[in-house]
Design an enzyme around this catalytic site. Sequence first.
Site, PDB file in Angstrom:
ATOM      1  N   HIS A   1      -9.963  -1.887  -7.556  1.00  0.00           N
ATOM      2  CA  HIS A   1      -9.964  -0.830  -6.526  1.00  0.00           C
ATOM      3  C   HIS A   1      -9.170   0.404  -6.949  1.00  0.00           C
ATOM      4  O   HIS A   1      -9.655   1.532  -6.819  1.00  0.00           O
ATOM      5  CB  HIS A   1      -9.411  -1.415  -5.224  1.00  0.00           C
ATOM      6  CG  HIS A   1      -9.242  -0.413  -4.129  1.00  0.00           C
ATOM      7  ND1 HIS A   1     -10.302   0.297  -3.594  1.00  0.00           N
ATOM      8  CD2 HIS A   1      -8.131   0.035  -3.464  1.00  0.00           C
ATOM      9  CE1 HIS A   1      -9.844   1.115  -2.650  1.00  0.00           C
ATOM     10  NE2 HIS A   1      -8.543   0.976  -2.553  1.00  0.00           N
TER      11      HIS A   1
ATOM     12  N   ASP B   1       0.843  -1.209   0.000  1.00  0.00           N
ATOM     13  CA  ASP B   1       0.000   0.000   0.000  1.00  0.00           C
ATOM     14  C   ASP B   1       0.875   1.256   0.000  1.00  0.00           C
ATOM     15  O   ASP B   1       2.102   1.163   0.067  1.00  0.00           O
ATOM     16  CB  ASP B   1      -0.924  -0.024   1.237  1.00  0.00           C
ATOM     17  CG  ASP B   1      -2.177   0.828   1.029  1.00  0.00           C
ATOM     18  OD1 ASP B   1      -2.273   1.521  -0.001  1.00  0.00           O
ATOM     19  OD2 ASP B   1      -3.055   0.802   1.902  1.00  0.00           O
TER      20      ASP B   1
HETATM   21  C1  HEM Z   1      -9.491  -1.555   4.144  1.00  0.00           C
HETATM   22  C2  HEM Z   1      -9.735  -0.760   3.113  1.00  0.00           C
HETATM   23  C3  HEM Z   1      -8.756  -0.508   2.011  1.00  0.00           C
HETATM   24  C4  HEM Z   1      -7.758  -1.309   1.514  1.00  0.00           C
HETATM   25  C5  HEM Z   1      -7.398  -2.729   1.951  1.00  0.00           C
HETATM   26  C6  HEM Z   1      -7.100  -0.568   0.474  1.00  0.00           C
HETATM   27  C7  HEM Z   1      -6.010  -1.041  -0.251  1.00  0.00           C
HETATM   28  C8  HEM Z   1      -5.368  -0.319  -1.223  1.00  0.00           C
HETATM   29  C9  HEM Z   1      -4.195  -0.765  -1.926  1.00  0.00           C
HETATM   30  C10 HEM Z   1      -3.465  -2.083  -1.684  1.00  0.00           C
HETATM   31  C11 HEM Z   1      -3.860   0.188  -2.823  1.00  0.00           C
HETATM   32  C12 HEM Z   1      -2.696   0.138  -3.824  1.00  0.00           C
HETATM   33  C13 HEM Z   1      -1.512   0.898  -3.349  1.00  0.00           C
HETATM   34  C14 HEM Z   1      -1.391   2.266  -3.902  1.00  0.00           C
HETATM   35  O1  HEM Z   1      -1.691   2.474  -5.079  1.00  0.00           O
HETATM   36  O2  HEM Z   1      -0.997   3.169  -3.151  1.00  0.00           O
HETATM   37  C15 HEM Z   1      -4.824   1.261  -2.691  1.00  0.00           C
HETATM   38  C16 HEM Z   1      -4.826   2.436  -3.416  1.00  0.00           C
HETATM   39  C17 HEM Z   1      -5.771   3.430  -3.282  1.00  0.00           C
HETATM   40  N1  HEM Z   1      -6.847   3.445  -2.444  1.00  0.00           N
HETATM   41 FE1  HEM Z   1      -7.333   2.008  -1.119  1.00  0.00          FE
HETATM   42  N2  HEM Z   1      -7.712   0.646   0.335  1.00  0.00           N
HETATM   43  C18 HEM Z   1      -8.730   0.730   1.262  1.00  0.00           C
HETATM   44  C19 HEM Z   1      -9.573   1.795   1.474  1.00  0.00           C
HETATM   45  C20 HEM Z   1      -9.663   2.903   0.673  1.00  0.00           C
HETATM   46  C21 HEM Z   1     -10.626   3.957   0.811  1.00  0.00           C
HETATM   47  C22 HEM Z   1     -11.714   4.037   1.891  1.00  0.00           C
HETATM   48  C23 HEM Z   1     -10.391   4.860  -0.188  1.00  0.00           C
HETATM   49  C24 HEM Z   1     -11.130   6.133  -0.519  1.00  0.00           C
HETATM   50  C25 HEM Z   1     -12.438   6.226  -0.521  1.00  0.00           C
HETATM   51  C26 HEM Z   1      -9.245   4.375  -0.928  1.00  0.00           C
HETATM   52  C27 HEM Z   1      -8.660   5.038  -1.984  1.00  0.00           C
HETATM   53  C28 HEM Z   1      -7.518   4.630  -2.618  1.00  0.00           C
HETATM   54  C29 HEM Z   1      -6.832   5.431  -3.615  1.00  0.00           C
HETATM   55  C30 HEM Z   1      -7.219   6.829  -4.101  1.00  0.00           C
HETATM   56  C31 HEM Z   1      -5.741   4.678  -4.032  1.00  0.00           C
HETATM   57  C32 HEM Z   1      -4.682   5.075  -5.060  1.00  0.00           C
HETATM   58  C33 HEM Z   1      -5.110   4.645  -6.433  1.00  0.00           C
HETATM   59  C34 HEM Z   1      -4.131   5.117  -7.476  1.00  0.00           C
HETATM   60  O3  HEM Z   1      -3.697   6.265  -7.396  1.00  0.00           O
HETATM   61  O4  HEM Z   1      -3.820   4.350  -8.389  1.00  0.00           O
HETATM   62  N3  HEM Z   1      -8.838   3.185  -0.392  1.00  0.00           N
HETATM   63  N4  HEM Z   1      -5.725   0.919  -1.716  1.00  0.00           N
END
Ligand code: HEM
Length: 472
Positions: free
Chosen positions: A330, A196
């Site tokens: 996601h 992450d």
């Molecule tokens: C337990 C809940 C969550 C898990 C397990 C999770 C997991 C992850 C993982 C593994 C990544 C990829 C790493 C990265 O690109 O930095 C990611 C990216 C991201 N997540 Fe989550 N996330 C969660 C909750 C959320 C929530 C609540 C939001 C917003 C509503 C969110 C928004 C984002 C965004 C904006 C990215 C970056 C996408 C990109 O720029 O490509 N995440 N998340």
Amino acid sequence: MAAVIPPADPKNVQGDIVIGFSKKLEVNLFFQIDNTDGFRKQLGQLVPKITTAVQVTNDKASIKKHKQAGGKDLLKISGLNIAFSQSGLNKLGITDDIGDSLFKDGQLAHASDLGDKGATFDNKAPPTDWVQAFRDPVHGFMIVAGDCQATLDERLAEAMQILQMSSTGTCHEVLRLQGAVRPGDQKGHEHFGFLDSISNPAIKDVDTSPLPGQDTVSQGVILLGRDRDFQSFNRPDWAVDGSMLAFRYLSQLVPEFNDFLEQSANPLTGLTAEFLGARLMGRWKSGAPLDLTPLQDDPDLGKDPQRNNHFRYDFPEDSQTQDRCPFAAHIRKTNPRNDLGEPLNTELNRITRRGIAYGPELSEAEQQQKRTLQDRGLLFRCYQSNLNHGFHFIQQSWANFGNFPPGKSTEPGFDAVIGQNQLDSSSRSITGVDPKNQSTQLSLPALWVLPKGGEYFFSPSIPALKNRFALA
Ligand code: HEM
């Protein structure tokens, strides 16, 4: 000609907002204020201890230098930031309207928009899984980070003592959540196992050398009152250089998620559990993006900051097929990059994410029974200048909305990680996970991320803390 808005002075901005603490452990401490004048007086003493963006930058430079010099141990580094909810501002007697209606109402009032299970549109029923602390008003939020437990405890004790945080003091603790970087090779990975904190936007005039693929956003996307904060005209003067902080207490059902991947896999067609997980996330567990390596993991790419974020979903075959990355993965749902085509620009929907994992590693019993026995998950927080463009919008209009991104050959479906529907959590589905049958819907029979609460806070600038929040 419109006046040019100068950039923020980093020494005025709390460090977690634009850069983010270097940390191994973190305490998220939520409190209620009991004695307004007493609290405001003590806050005046705490302000010099708040970690600014300048300090966080210096800490990161010291860590880099230490590593380059061969240092294997961790430097003693800590951080402290503070933020207040609307009920906190009311309690402090700060009545100016900050210009954000979601902040004003609080997150509980909008839990049904976010899709939290059990929440009703008329707010008569609270979300089923929310803990009591977030059903009651939370006035403030202290974030304390450290390189080890001793540093964290020391910094936390000092802050609590200055604020006189106790049952007979100026304020009292209502909830303490401790997060930690996961051990061993899971360092930096959240509990489902994916690396992450790879992708965050760079902030103009703060991050002057962005990584390949890292977008630079105007300061006003994150900081109130700066360039491209479109509510500037609505803000009180003291709100400048503050930021809106969305906090979510997210429990993750890891054995259940893993079991779903196993059950839904079809190794005969090449859809293994590992591949299916990557299709739901948009990255392999190593962090390698599917858009760059769609068919097999590439751990070297995953850990290489020069390459692991350098993609835009604009390969010619990307816009209408899901050969590389499902539309509803996601990371594609929460940051569609060039997926919406020109001239749609999602700069205003960018957030800076600062989560940390909490809870123990999976036990053998949990792995055997395929059932969560001990709570674990993510203490999620993110910053933006406008909640209705940032967190709230991403959750409601992108993750929870089946037809986002729009105009695709197949309706994408829910974000399998965080997308939710408060009326019926078993009615979610996603398409495109099987590259060979892209229009086939995969039903998502349960939620694997359960929101246990949250609140919207305002993280003030250092001058605002000194001159508007504290009493001389
Ligand atoms: C337990 C809940 C969550 C898990 C397990 C999770 C997991 C992850 C993982 C593994 C990544 C990829 C790493 C990265 O690109 O930095 C990611 C990216 C991201 N997540 Fe989550 N996330 C969660 C909750 C959320 C929530 C609540 C939001 C917003 C509503 C969110 C928004 C984002 C965004 C904006 C990215 C970056 C996408 C990109 O720029 O490509 N995440 N998340």
